[in-house]
Design a protein around this motif. Sequence first.
Motif, mmCIF file in Angstrom:
data_model
loop_
_atom_site.group_PDB
_atom_site.id
_atom_site.type_symbol
_atom_site.label_atom_id
_atom_site.label_comp_id
_atom_site.label_asym_id
_atom_site.label_seq_id
_atom_site.Cartn_x
_atom_site.Cartn_y
_atom_site.Cartn_z
ATOM 1 N N ALA A 1 49.411 -49.121 9.312
ATOM 2 C CA ALA A 1 48.612 -49.983 8.432
ATOM 3 C C ALA A 1 47.162 -50.039 8.902
ATOM 4 C CB ALA A 1 49.219 -51.391 8.400
ATOM 5 N N ALA A 2 46.969 -49.860 10.221
ATOM 6 C CA ALA A 2 45.605 -49.887 10.763
ATOM 7 C C ALA A 2 44.940 -48.514 10.684
ATOM 8 C CB ALA A 2 45.645 -50.378 12.213
ATOM 9 N N GLY A 3 45.639 -47.551 10.087
ATOM 10 C CA GLY A 3 45.049 -46.222 9.915
ATOM 11 C C GLY A 3 45.193 -45.324 11.133
ATOM 12 N N ILE A 4 46.113 -45.670 12.048
ATOM 13 C CA ILE A 4 46.336 -44.847 13.245
ATOM 14 C C ILE A 4 47.702 -44.178 13.110
ATOM 15 C CG2 ILE A 4 46.587 -44.882 15.756
ATOM 16 C CD1 ILE A 4 44.858 -47.576 15.547
ATOM 17 N N ARG B 1 41.290 -48.084 19.039
ATOM 18 C CA ARG B 1 39.941 -48.038 18.444
ATOM 19 C C ARG B 1 38.895 -47.833 19.539
ATOM 20 N NH1 ARG B 1 41.294 -52.186 13.835
ATOM 21 N NH2 ARG B 1 42.087 -50.641 12.344
ATOM 22 N N THR B 2 39.042 -48.568 20.646
ATOM 23 C CA THR B 2 38.054 -48.467 21.728
ATOM 24 C C THR B 2 38.055 -47.075 22.355
ATOM 25 O OG1 THR B 2 38.524 -50.773 22.207
ATOM 26 C CG2 THR B 2 37.285 -49.567 23.878
ATOM 27 N N MET B 3 39.246 -46.497 22.546
ATOM 28 C CA MET B 3 39.346 -45.241 23.291
ATOM 29 C C MET B 3 39.420 -44.019 22.374
ATOM 30 S SD MET B 3 39.118 -46.637 26.177
ATOM 31 C CE MET B 3 39.211 -45.220 27.241
ATOM 32 N N GLY B 4 39.269 -44.215 21.083
ATOM 33 C CA GLY B 4 39.304 -43.081 20.161
ATOM 34 C C GLY B 4 40.664 -42.411 20.086
ATOM 35 N N VAL B 5 41.737 -43.201 20.220
ATOM 36 C CA VAL B 5 43.095 -42.644 20.132
ATOM 37 C C VAL B 5 43.454 -42.447 18.661
ATOM 38 C CG1 VAL B 5 45.549 -43.146 20.481
ATOM 39 C CG2 VAL B 5 43.907 -43.602 22.320
ATOM 40 N N GLU B 6 43.841 -41.208 18.327
ATOM 41 C CA GLU B 6 44.174 -40.895 16.930
ATOM 42 C C GLU B 6 45.675 -40.781 16.702
ATOM 43 O OE1 GLU B 6 41.501 -37.698 15.087
ATOM 44 O OE2 GLU B 6 41.137 -37.569 17.238
ATOM 45 N N PHE B 7 46.428 -40.726 17.799
ATOM 46 C CA PHE B 7 47.862 -40.484 17.636
ATOM 47 C C PHE B 7 48.621 -41.247 18.720
ATOM 48 C CE2 PHE B 7 51.481 -37.170 17.767
ATOM 49 C CZ PHE B 7 52.120 -37.768 16.693
ATOM 50 N N ALA C 1 53.855 -55.414 23.310
ATOM 51 C CA ALA C 1 54.415 -56.336 22.308
ATOM 52 C C ALA C 1 53.311 -56.938 21.437
ATOM 53 C CB ALA C 1 55.202 -57.444 23.005
ATOM 54 N N ASP C 2 52.079 -56.852 21.910
ATOM 55 C CA ASP C 2 50.931 -57.367 21.164
ATOM 56 C C ASP C 2 50.318 -56.196 20.375
ATOM 57 O OD1 ASP C 2 48.492 -58.291 20.256
ATOM 58 O OD2 ASP C 2 47.866 -59.164 22.175
ATOM 59 N N HIS C 3 50.762 -56.044 19.125
ATOM 60 C CA HIS C 3 50.364 -54.855 18.362
ATOM 61 C C HIS C 3 48.856 -54.815 18.131
ATOM 62 C CE1 HIS C 3 54.756 -54.516 16.733
ATOM 63 N NE2 HIS C 3 54.673 -54.517 18.036
ATOM 64 N N GLY C 4 48.260 -55.990 18.002
ATOM 65 C CA GLY C 4 46.801 -56.060 17.852
ATOM 66 C C GLY C 4 46.107 -55.471 19.075
ATOM 67 N N ALA C 5 46.661 -55.716 20.245
ATOM 68 C CA ALA C 5 46.060 -55.195 21.476
ATOM 69 C C ALA C 5 46.187 -53.668 21.525
ATOM 70 C CB ALA C 5 46.732 -55.825 22.697
ATOM 71 N N VAL C 6 47.311 -53.138 21.041
ATOM 72 C CA VAL C 6 47.494 -51.681 21.025
ATOM 73 C C VAL C 6 46.483 -51.057 20.059
ATOM 74 C CG1 VAL C 6 49.107 -49.783 20.571
ATOM 75 C CG2 VAL C 6 49.958 -51.915 21.583
ATOM 76 N N ILE C 7 46.329 -51.675 18.886
ATOM 77 C CA ILE C 7 45.377 -51.162 17.890
ATOM 78 C C ILE C 7 43.953 -51.218 18.444
ATOM 79 C CG2 ILE C 7 44.341 -51.666 15.619
ATOM 80 C CD1 ILE C 7 47.252 -52.642 14.810
ATOM 81 N N ALA C 8 43.609 -52.331 19.097
ATOM 82 C CA ALA C 8 42.257 -52.465 19.670
ATOM 83 C C ALA C 8 42.024 -51.393 20.727
ATOM 84 C CB ALA C 8 42.090 -53.866 20.272
ATOM 85 N N MET D 1 42.660 -34.138 20.222
ATOM 86 C CA MET D 1 42.711 -35.565 19.901
ATOM 87 C C MET D 1 43.185 -36.354 21.111
ATOM 88 S SD MET D 1 46.301 -35.894 17.721
ATOM 89 C CE MET D 1 45.582 -35.380 16.205
ATOM 90 N N ASN D 2 42.819 -37.632 21.149
ATOM 91 C CA ASN D 2 43.312 -38.511 22.206
ATOM 92 C C ASN D 2 44.655 -39.107 21.763
ATOM 93 O OD1 ASN D 2 40.978 -37.932 23.506
ATOM 94 N ND2 ASN D 2 39.992 -39.915 23.095
ATOM 95 N N ILE D 3 45.583 -39.159 22.702
ATOM 96 C CA ILE D 3 46.948 -39.584 22.388
ATOM 97 C C ILE D 3 47.338 -40.733 23.316
ATOM 98 C CG2 ILE D 3 49.384 -38.840 22.286
ATOM 99 C CD1 ILE D 3 48.375 -35.987 21.765
ATOM 100 N N LEU D 4 48.038 -41.701 22.750
ATOM 101 C CA LEU D 4 48.605 -42.797 23.558
ATOM 102 C C LEU D 4 50.124 -42.701 23.496
ATOM 103 C CD1 LEU D 4 48.492 -45.583 25.059
ATOM 104 C CD2 LEU D 4 48.413 -46.659 22.791
ATOM 105 N N LEU D 5 50.750 -42.665 24.667
ATOM 106 C CA LEU D 5 52.214 -42.636 24.768
ATOM 107 C C LEU D 5 52.683 -43.991 25.272
ATOM 108 C CD1 LEU D 5 55.031 -41.198 25.032
ATOM 109 C CD2 LEU D 5 54.259 -40.392 27.285
ATOM 110 N N ILE D 6 53.679 -44.552 24.592
ATOM 111 C CA ILE D 6 54.200 -45.869 24.981
ATOM 112 C C ILE D 6 55.503 -45.687 25.760
ATOM 113 C CG2 ILE D 6 55.028 -48.114 24.120
ATOM 114 C CD1 ILE D 6 52.172 -47.665 23.236
ATOM 115 N N GLY D 7 55.597 -46.293 26.933
ATOM 116 C CA GLY D 7 56.837 -46.260 27.706
ATOM 117 C C GLY D 7 56.582 -46.022 29.182
#
Length: 426
Positions: free
Chosen positions: A84-87, A59-65, A49-56, A1-7
């Motif tokens: 809530a966005a299913g991620i 979705r674009t990069m196929g990040v599941e986690f 800080a822009d949660h919509g941007a993180v969700i977008a 799976m594709n993963i996004l790490l914040i920090g």
Amino acid sequence: MNILLIGSGGREHALARSLSASALCDKLFIAPGNPGTAQHGTNVVIDVADHGAVIAFCRTMGVEFVVVGPEAPLVAGLVDDLTAAGIKAFGPSKAAAQLEGSKAFTKDLCAEFGIPTAAYRRFTDAEAAKTYVRSYGVPTVVKADGLAAGKGVVVAASFEEAEAAIDMMIGGGLGAAGAEVVIEAFLEGEEASFFALCDGRTAIPLGTAQDHKRVFDGDKGPNTGGMGAYSPAAVLTPELQARVMREIIEPTLAGMRARGMPYTGVLYAGLMLTDKGPQLIEYNARLGDPETQVLLPRLKSDLVTAFLAACDGVLDSISLQWSDKAALTVVMAAQGYPGAVEKGSEIRGLDRASAMDDVIVFQAGTKQSGDKILANGGRVLNVTALGSTITEASARAYEAVSRIDWPEGFCRRDIGWRAVERESKG
Ligand code: AMP
Ligand code: GLY
């Protein structure tokens, strides 16, 4: 799976290294990351800080986690919005992150569920707080309720110090974080950190550590984010760890469930080991920095599997395997830290240090410029070494430090002194 790490710190470099090592990890993205995390994945620019941007982005990069490193996005509810966005996202909800975000919340939870911690009172009125301190006596501890980037706790030896802290906090010196203060009893003992991985219902131990918060040798000088750490903390014997699980971590999970805000993620308990047993000083809703840099190099199990089990509520079905080795990390900071520092000096010799067996140089405040690595913050490098003892890990870490050529930096020379002293006494 594709993963996004914040920090972007040394904690995230350590997380990126362990996440990318998992067979479950295809692509790893880090937002914003640093030159160290770029060795293990792709750094990306997203306004976290822009949660919509993180969700977008997901979705674009196929990040599941998504794995969240620092506390601010947790307290801001990033995990809630991703879920809530299913991620799938690792870390507590906004409500559960109050364990770090509000000291008053945590103290009330402790009181309600019988979790051992210092006696306390909450105040929004400065005069009432001062009257209480006068009647209660010093030393005492004044804490801002909210997140204050390490500036929210004053251990006051005198009434004058306590009153100045109360005036500063309630007077707005820390912004909204200080509008309410907690005054608590001064606890005596040795401090240690205990980490638990939680899935809302079940908690499993994620290791122990001790850190050094003061900037200079001998634990002198101002407080910092941490100048070094080591793991395990032998002072937390297996018996004490079992007691911490039973008396502190498990009742916290039960209490959070009872409040309708089950706790998922890493629960980091700052403890005072008093003569009456372990008492909770504070909770953090995330991994520690630099503690992660000594915990994860010792973890033999797959980190993605463990984090997913926490998200899926199935932690009772896994057990974690640990290296027998000890780990120690030395923080190299820019001269002037924790005050103002100059950015941009060149760091050489990182390859020579990393070439040592069982040595990992984690990058915290660095910047890539062409093929050069430049200092770009206060805490800049975390030089971590493993060894059969803390004493051996310390010797290797300082050997690695000596291979790094960075005249504009400094480090403490006595990281691990308590453990080294203990080991020399056998
Ligand atoms: P905290 O930000 O809550 O971890 O507090 C920062 C530091 O203040 C801790 O690491 C302790 O050294 C000290 N401290 C906090 N609360 C107490 C207490 N009740 N008694 C003694 N020391 C404390
Ligand atoms: N090293 C302390 C912290 O991460 O809060």
